[in-house]
Design a protein around this motif. Structure first.
Motif, PDB file in Angstrom:
ATOM      1  N   ILE A  94     -12.744 104.496  49.156  1.00 35.91           N
ATOM      2  CA  ILE A  94     -13.489 103.388  48.413  1.00 35.91           C
ATOM      3  C   ILE A  94     -13.064 104.397  47.003  1.00 35.91           C
ATOM      4  N   VAL A  95     -11.740 103.503  45.780  1.00 36.47           N
ATOM      5  CA  VAL A  95     -10.799 103.978  44.912  1.00 36.47           C
ATOM      6  C   VAL A  95     -11.544 103.025  43.260  1.00 36.47           C
ATOM      7  N   PHE A  96     -12.483 103.707  42.571  1.00 41.69           N
ATOM      8  CA  PHE A  96     -13.099 103.134  41.136  1.00 41.69           C
ATOM      9  C   PHE A  96     -12.015 103.840  40.318  1.00 41.69           C
ATOM     10  N   PRO A  97     -11.540 103.030  39.461  1.00 40.54           N
ATOM     11  CA  PRO A  97     -10.807 103.393  37.873  1.00 40.54           C
ATOM     12  C   PRO A  97     -11.351 104.511  37.142  1.00 40.54           C
ATOM     13  N   LEU A  98     -11.211 105.839  36.874  1.00 40.77           N
ATOM     14  CA  LEU A  98     -11.749 106.558  36.039  1.00 40.77           C
ATOM     15  C   LEU A  98     -12.072 106.648  34.701  1.00 40.77           C
ATOM     16  N   LYS A  99     -13.675 105.855  33.901  1.00 45.09           N
ATOM     17  CA  LYS A  99     -13.064 105.326  33.142  1.00 45.09           C
ATOM     18  C   LYS A  99     -13.824 105.642  32.005  1.00 45.09           C
ATOM     19  N   GLY A 100     -15.320 106.759  32.218  1.00 46.83           N
ATOM     20  CA  GLY A 100     -15.866 107.449  31.072  1.00 46.83           C
ATOM     21  C   GLY A 100     -16.192 106.516  30.386  1.00 46.83           C
ATOM     22  N   ASP A 101     -16.307 106.574  28.713  1.00 44.72           N
ATOM     23  CA  ASP A 101     -17.232 105.870  28.070  1.00 44.72           C
ATOM     24  C   ASP A 101     -15.880 105.810  27.539  1.00 44.72           C
ATOM     25  N   ALA A 102     -14.527 105.052  28.012  1.00 46.91           N
ATOM     26  CA  ALA A 102     -13.562 104.786  26.718  1.00 46.91           C
ATOM     27  C   ALA A 102     -13.156 103.215  27.589  1.00 46.91           C
ATOM     28  N   ALA A 103     -12.270 102.656  26.874  1.00 46.55           N
ATOM     29  CA  ALA A 103     -11.403 101.213  27.355  1.00 46.55           C
ATOM     30  C   ALA A 103     -10.669 100.909  28.671  1.00 46.55           C
ATOM     31  N   LEU A 104     -11.189 100.320  29.301  1.00 41.49           N
ATOM     32  CA  LEU A 104     -10.114  99.481  30.362  1.00 41.49           C
ATOM     33  C   LEU A 104      -8.999 100.592  30.030  1.00 41.49           C
ATOM     34  N   SER A 105      -8.424  99.753  28.748  1.00 40.81           N
ATOM     35  CA  SER A 105      -6.956  99.770  28.790  1.00 40.81           C
ATOM     36  C   SER A 105      -5.876 101.335  28.587  1.00 40.81           C
ATOM     37  N   LYS A 106      -6.979 102.180  28.513  1.00 36.32           N
ATOM     38  CA  LYS A 106      -6.784 103.913  29.208  1.00 36.32           C
ATOM     39  C   LYS A 106      -7.444 104.010  30.070  1.00 36.32           C
ATOM     40  N   VAL A 107      -7.237 103.679  30.746  1.00 32.46           N
ATOM     41  CA  VAL A 107      -6.954 104.299  32.484  1.00 32.46           C
ATOM     42  C   VAL A 107      -6.154 104.860  32.753  1.00 32.46           C
ATOM     43  N   GLU A 108      -6.044 105.984  33.103  1.00 26.58           N
ATOM     44  CA  GLU A 108      -5.164 106.633  33.974  1.00 26.58           C
ATOM     45  C   GLU A 108      -4.818 107.316  35.738  1.00 26.58           C
ATOM     46  N   TYR A 109      -6.286 107.349  35.178  1.00 21.12           N
ATOM     47  CA  TYR A 109      -6.909 108.016  37.163  1.00 21.12           C
ATOM     48  C   TYR A 109      -7.371 107.281  37.450  1.00 21.12           C
ATOM     49  N   SER A 110      -8.165 107.757  38.610  1.00 20.37           N
ATOM     50  CA  SER A 110      -8.769 107.110  40.028  1.00 20.37           C
ATOM     51  C   SER A 110     -10.055 108.083  40.042  1.00 20.37           C
ATOM     52  N   LEU A 111     -10.947 107.484  40.826  1.00 20.92           N
ATOM     53  CA  LEU A 111     -11.953 108.673  41.397  1.00 20.92           C
ATOM     54  C   LEU A 111     -11.726 107.655  43.100  1.00 20.92           C
ATOM     55  N   ILE A 112     -11.705 108.367  43.787  1.00 17.26           N
ATOM     56  CA  ILE A 112     -11.446 108.230  45.317  1.00 17.26           C
ATOM     57  C   ILE A 112     -12.931 108.679  45.632  1.00 17.26           C
ATOM     58  N   LEU A 113     -14.301 108.397  46.314  1.00 12.29           N
ATOM     59  CA  LEU A 113     -15.166 108.554  47.217  1.00 12.29           C
ATOM     60  C   LEU A 113     -14.793 108.065  48.909  1.00 12.29           C
ATOM     61  N   THR A 114     -14.659 109.364  49.400  1.00  7.69           N
ATOM     62  CA  THR A 114     -13.907 109.356  50.532  1.00  7.69           C
ATOM     63  C   THR A 114     -14.903 109.832  51.606  1.00  7.69           C
ATOM     64  N   VAL A 115     -15.699 108.399  52.696  1.00  4.53           N
ATOM     65  CA  VAL A 115     -17.109 108.228  53.447  1.00  4.53           C
ATOM     66  C   VAL A 115     -16.750 108.393  54.993  1.00  4.53           C
ATOM     67  N   GLU A 116     -18.026 109.306  55.318  1.00  4.35           N
ATOM     68  CA  GLU A 116     -17.281 109.194  56.686  1.00  4.35           C
ATOM     69  C   GLU A 116     -18.400 108.068  57.382  1.00  4.35           C
ATOM     70  N   LEU A 117     -17.912 107.392  58.650  1.00  2.56           N
ATOM     71  CA  LEU A 117     -18.396 106.569  58.858  1.00  2.56           C
ATOM     72  C   LEU A 117     -19.143 106.327  60.108  1.00  2.56           C
ATOM     73  N   ASP A 118     -19.711 107.605  60.245  1.00  2.00           N
ATOM     74  CA  ASP A 118     -21.204 107.832  60.506  1.00  2.00           C
ATOM     75  C   ASP A 118     -22.320 106.502  60.392  1.00  2.00           C
ATOM     76  N   TRP A 119     -22.389 106.417  59.108  1.00  2.00           N
ATOM     77  CA  TRP A 119     -23.229 105.571  59.101  1.00  2.00           C
ATOM     78  C   TRP A 119     -23.264 103.714  59.640  1.00  2.00           C
ATOM     79  N   LEU A 120     -21.850 103.431  60.328  1.00  4.09           N
ATOM     80  CA  LEU A 120     -21.112 102.495  59.948  1.00  4.09           C
ATOM     81  C   LEU A 120     -21.495 102.300  61.696  1.00  4.09           C
ATOM     82  N   ARG A 121     -21.657 103.762  62.506  1.00  5.89           N
ATOM     83  CA  ARG A 121     -21.100 103.968  63.785  1.00  5.89           C
ATOM     84  C   ARG A 121     -23.159 103.385  64.079  1.00  5.89           C
TER      85      ARG A 121
END
Length: 613
Positions: free
Chosen positions: A198-225
């Motif tokens: 799951i990919v999220f814009p790394l915003k912090g407390d800055a404006a969305l227009s300044k987003v340059e980087y992204s945060l990626i959560l890598t999740v195991e699918l055991d919960w889906l299983r």
């Protein structure tokens, strides 16, 4: 050739027997029509039962799908909230920007970034890793399962594309701002770990227009299983759950070879049906594939087992009727025929010993009276020639009437009516699915042949009993039963759980509207003792009540606790005096009944008939 001759002789004997005995022909006709009716009826019921079972299966799977969707949506929402909270943390935003501004050369910022990602990723059990991405690929990452190079080994271009995709969503003000991906779906160094991202814009407390980087959560699918796991009810899987994207591409299936294929091809190749439901938060669909062919195989197995059972019952009925007719009809008729033959030799003193009042013995009584008349007539025939001729005519007339009355139509049709009635009665014991569990309980309970059973049989009965109680009382209580599979072959007394479980419901949980539970746990202690715990969260008992229950359980003759007393008596009969009953209870907390049975003290001879039965 010798065997063939023997078979031919036996066939001729049977044919001759049937030619001489009218009742046997009628009996065969009735049996033939009875079997035909049963086979046709079973075939009709089989089709009806299959239709009913198929409809109920689809209905049940629809409810299960709704439950799965709720569970999956809850976990998905939590994952998105976690990722969103992390993506707006100012500390992480400024640390990443500082790290990138200096070109990633300062080991202090690198170490701080690694520690922060490690700390943040530990907030949820299914998060396998956390990464920061830019348009050039990987900035930094933390991989919980990392051995050497981690999740994004040789996948930096995927990270770059994901980062650009999130930035476009921000620029276009799309909702939602997060994105997701199933590539890569395997950990490069741990092939048994299924992943999605799951990919999220790394915003912090800055404006969305300044987003340059992204945060990626890598999740195991055991919960889906785990969520899909409630679909699988047995080794013969009639229903299988899997996940597809909005294009119908399979992205998760217990058979990993199917991942990446289309749902349409999967259903066509396996000749199965499918129901689906859209998931919230991700453009995925929950699918349940239902194999109606396997369902039909189960119904056919029940059908043929029923036919075999009816064949055995009809054969047994035939043997019983043959025995009854032989003793109540054939033997009396044989005695009459034997007496007739003696009378034919001129011995008019022959009498038949009367042993009943039915039509055959009435005929025998008439025969005795006839011989008396003939005897008197024989003495009179010497006095007058005409009298002798008249007596002879009466004798012949009487013999003719006697022979005609040997086969009494009223008796035969009454007998045929009884046989027909019995055949129809046998057909009414077909198990109806609507009361299947109740029928199983009654059959198990009323079967006097097997009073000793295996633990898995007793557990199976108990599950059906609790199921019916659950249906009766609704949300008043839930239950679960835990025991090691290897204890399933342990011999035990029949119905030894029922009195304890019934007391938990009727004395402990009664009056509740919801929230009650009964936990049944069976364990083996030191390979010497089998411990059975029946625990509830009912109203509990005072110490005086516990003492009274123990006393009545050991001394009750009738009335309350007679069920527990009977069970303890039977257990001590089978296992000896080492049987131990312990009661733990606290007011408004609940009661725990602990029953301990000796394994080494089991009298194996008492259970030798289990396998034979």
């Amino acid at each position: 050739m010798c065997i063939v001759n023997i078979l031919i002789k036996q066939f001729k004997k049977i044919k001759n027997y049937f030619q001489k005995h009218l009742w046997s022909k009628y009996l065969l006709v009735i049996i033939f029509f009875g079997i035909s009716i049963l086979v046709i009826g079973q075939f009709y019921l089989k089709n009806k039962y299959f239709q009913y079972l198929r409809d109920k299966t689809y209905e049940a799977e629809s409810y299960i799908m709704e439950a799965i969707n709720v569970n999956v949506s809850t976990i998905s929402r939590e994952l998105i909230h976690i990722g969103s909270d992390i993506a707006v943390k100012p500390d992480l935003y400024y640390l990443v920007n500082a790290y990138m501004d200096e070109g990633g050369k300062t080991s202090a910022n690198k170490r701080r970034l690694e520690e922060m990602l490690y700390e943040l990723s530990g907030s949820y059990q299914w998060i396998s890793g956390m990464s920061i991405a830019s348009d050039d690929g990987l900035v930094h990452m933390y991989d919980r399962n990392k051995k050497k190079e981690g999740i994004w080994k040789d996948n930096s271009d995927i990270l770059a594309n994901l980062n650009r995709s999130v930035k476009r969503a921000v620029q276009n003000k799309e909702i939602p701002l997060y994105r997701w991906s199933v590539n890569p779906n395997k950990h490069p160094e741990w092939n048994n770990i299924d992943l999605f991202h799951i990919v999220f814009p790394l915003k912090g407390d800055a404006a969305l227009s300044k987003v340059e980087y992204s945060l990626i959560l890598t999740v195991e699918l055991d919960w889906l299983r785990n969520a899909l796991g409630i679909i699988y009810g047995s080794d013969e899987q009639i229903s299988i759950g899997y996940i597809t994207d909005k294009e119908g591409i399979i992205i998760y299936h217990e058979n990993e070879a199917l991942v990446g294929t289309t749902r349409e091809n999967y259903l066509l190749e396996n000749d199965i049906k499918n129901i689906k439901s859209s998931m919230m938060f991700f453009d995925w669909e929950i699918n349940i594939a239902i194999d109606e062919n396997k369902l039909l195989e189960k119904v056919n197995a029940i059908y043929w087992n029923g036919i075999a059972l009816y064949a055995i019952l009809i054969l047994a009925l035939f043997i019983i009727l043959l025995y009854i007719i032989s003793h109540s009809v054939i033997r009396p008729i044989s005695k009459v025929l034997h007496s007739i033959k003696i009378v034919k030799t001129g011995n008019l003193q022959e009498k038949i010993d009367i042993k009943g009042k039915n039509e055959i013995w009435q005929m025998a009584e008439e025969f005795n009276q006839m011989t008396d008349v003939l005897h008197r007539t024989e003495r009179q025939v010497e006095e007058q020639h005409r009298g002798r001729l008249m007596a002879l005519k009466k004798k012949r007339l009487a013999e003719s009437e006697a022979l005609e009355s040997q086969i009494n139509a009223h008796f035969i049709f009454n007998t045929l009516g009884v046989i027909n009635y019995e055949a129809i009665e046998s057909g009414n014991h077909i198990i109806s699915e609507q009361i299947k569990k109740l029928s199983n309980i009654l059959r198990y309970t009323l079967n006097q042949k097997n009073q000793k059973v295996f633990l898995y049989q007793e557990i199976a009965w108990l599950e059906q009993y609790l199921y019916l109680q659950k249906m009766r009382w609704g949300d008043m209580f839930d239950y679960n039963i835990n025991y090691p599979i290897e204890l399933g072959e342990y011999p035990c007394c029949k119905l030894m759980f029922q009195p304890f479980v019934e007391n938990s419901i009727t004395h402990g949980l009664i009056g509740r509207e919801s929230g009650g539970w009964i936990h049944i746990d069976i364990i083996k202690i030191n390979n010497e003792t089998l411990q059975i715990s029946i625990k509830d969260n009912g109203c509990g008992m005072e110490e005086s009540k516990i003492s009274k229950v123990k006393y009545l359980s050991n001394n009750a003759k009738s009335g309350e606790n007679i069920g527990i007393a009977n069970v303890l008596s039977r257990l001590k009969l089978y296992y000896g005096e080492q049987v131990d009953l312990e009661i733990e209870s606290e007011i408004d907390v609940g009661t725990n009944i602990i029953l301990r049975l000796p394994i080494s003290g089991m009298r194996s001879a008492e259970f030798d008939d289990i396998n034979t039965n």
